[in-house]
Design an enzyme around this catalytic site. Sequence first.
Site, mmCIF file in Angstrom:
data_model
loop_
_atom_site.group_PDB
_atom_site.id
_atom_site.type_symbol
_atom_site.label_atom_id
_atom_site.label_comp_id
_atom_site.label_asym_id
_atom_site.label_seq_id
_atom_site.Cartn_x
_atom_site.Cartn_y
_atom_site.Cartn_z
ATOM 1 C CG ASN A 19 -10.271 118.041 67.039
ATOM 2 O OD1 ASN A 19 -9.689 117.946 65.954
ATOM 3 N ND2 ASN A 19 -9.644 118.420 68.146
ATOM 4 C CG HIS B 64 -7.011 119.195 74.147
ATOM 5 N ND1 HIS B 64 -7.452 117.896 73.982
ATOM 6 C CD2 HIS B 64 -7.602 119.918 73.163
ATOM 7 C CE1 HIS B 64 -8.283 117.849 72.945
ATOM 8 N NE2 HIS B 64 -8.382 119.050 72.430
#
EC number: 2.3.1.-
Length: 403
Positions: free
Chosen positions: A258, A289
């Site tokens: 990521n 998140h």
Amino acid sequence: MCYGIMVTASISNIHRYSFFVAMGYLTICHISRIYIFHYGILTTDFSGPLMIVTQKITTLAFQVHDGLGRRAADLSSEQHRLAVKAKPSFLEYVSYLLNFMSIIAGPCNNFKDYIAFIEGRHTHMKLLEVNWKEKGFHSLPEPSPTGAVMHKLCMTLASLLLFLTLTKTFPVTSLADDWFVHEANFLTRLCYLYVVMQASKPKYYFAWTLADAVNNAAGFGFSGVDKNGNFSWDLLSNLNIWKIETATSFKMYVENWNIQTATWLKRVCYERVPWYPTVLTFILSALWHGVYPGYYFTFLTGILVTLAARTVRKNYRHYFLSSKALKVAYDIVTWAATQLAVSYTVAPFVMLAVEPTISLYKSMYFYLHIISLLIILFLPIKSQAHNQRRPQTLNSVNKKKMD
């Protein structure tokens, strides 16, 4: 609303206002999902695009602040390169946030790179960094993304096939089965956890590689020429699969997973906060998140593992650099340790809920938590100077020269 804040707020606080409004709204939306959807079930909904938009809002806010609210001498070379020195128009702002190429799966990109792409200057700017006359060219070449797109689409197809086979054969839910928690021995649990976590990766490989290919197909993502003279289309790449699977340190693994989110975290948090940058960066990552407890288990564990791995590396790595054989042995051991540590750390991230996470860690005797704490407590910690973490600014460079 965030755009109104950006154009009306004072330049000195523009990044703070935008950051807290964007992150606050995202957090509220994450919390609402707990009551709208069944707890513990990860669904595809509005939250994914909103997470990407939040990254872009805050990225642009900090880059506008660097361009209009700070002296050039106080910026690092990267901050100076990315600084936005004129307020974007409403059309530019909305286009940057909501363009079709990255609205679903990202990745986040820099405003100046995006505007250069829209205005047709994207590849030209990168090509000007190379002396083409020395390479026998009389004019600038015209790089084509076709090869990169086809390669990434093949990777996407392979990832999809792995997802349809491995992921269903080794589901994450099996980590809560009675045979794993109560019957399997520790070594079996350790190996099986690694296999299950490996099987959970293809869906991320699929989504991020496809998103990268979509941008490249549109002509966005050219990063210049590599050391072998080949055209590179990895400006927006979100992962490096080879480096992930061969990582010999927790840091190397995180830096190649990521990638654009890690870059965002570094630019808006790690490089800017005055205290506890590692801890605050992990906390921000967890908040971004979502609010599933598993995320916080993962990122809090990640803090311990990162600090412990850094301590071990600084204390012992230099002993294994004296010969090639020792270096190879060191790499093999650290590869195995890294892969097992990552599997242990990220398991709660995909399990989401508290109960299966506690059950898993109890079955593993909290071994990595204990080892990490012992390392942090008893091994000497070689402190990292504050100015080593922060990027060098023109002022700091000039000061060193004067000294």
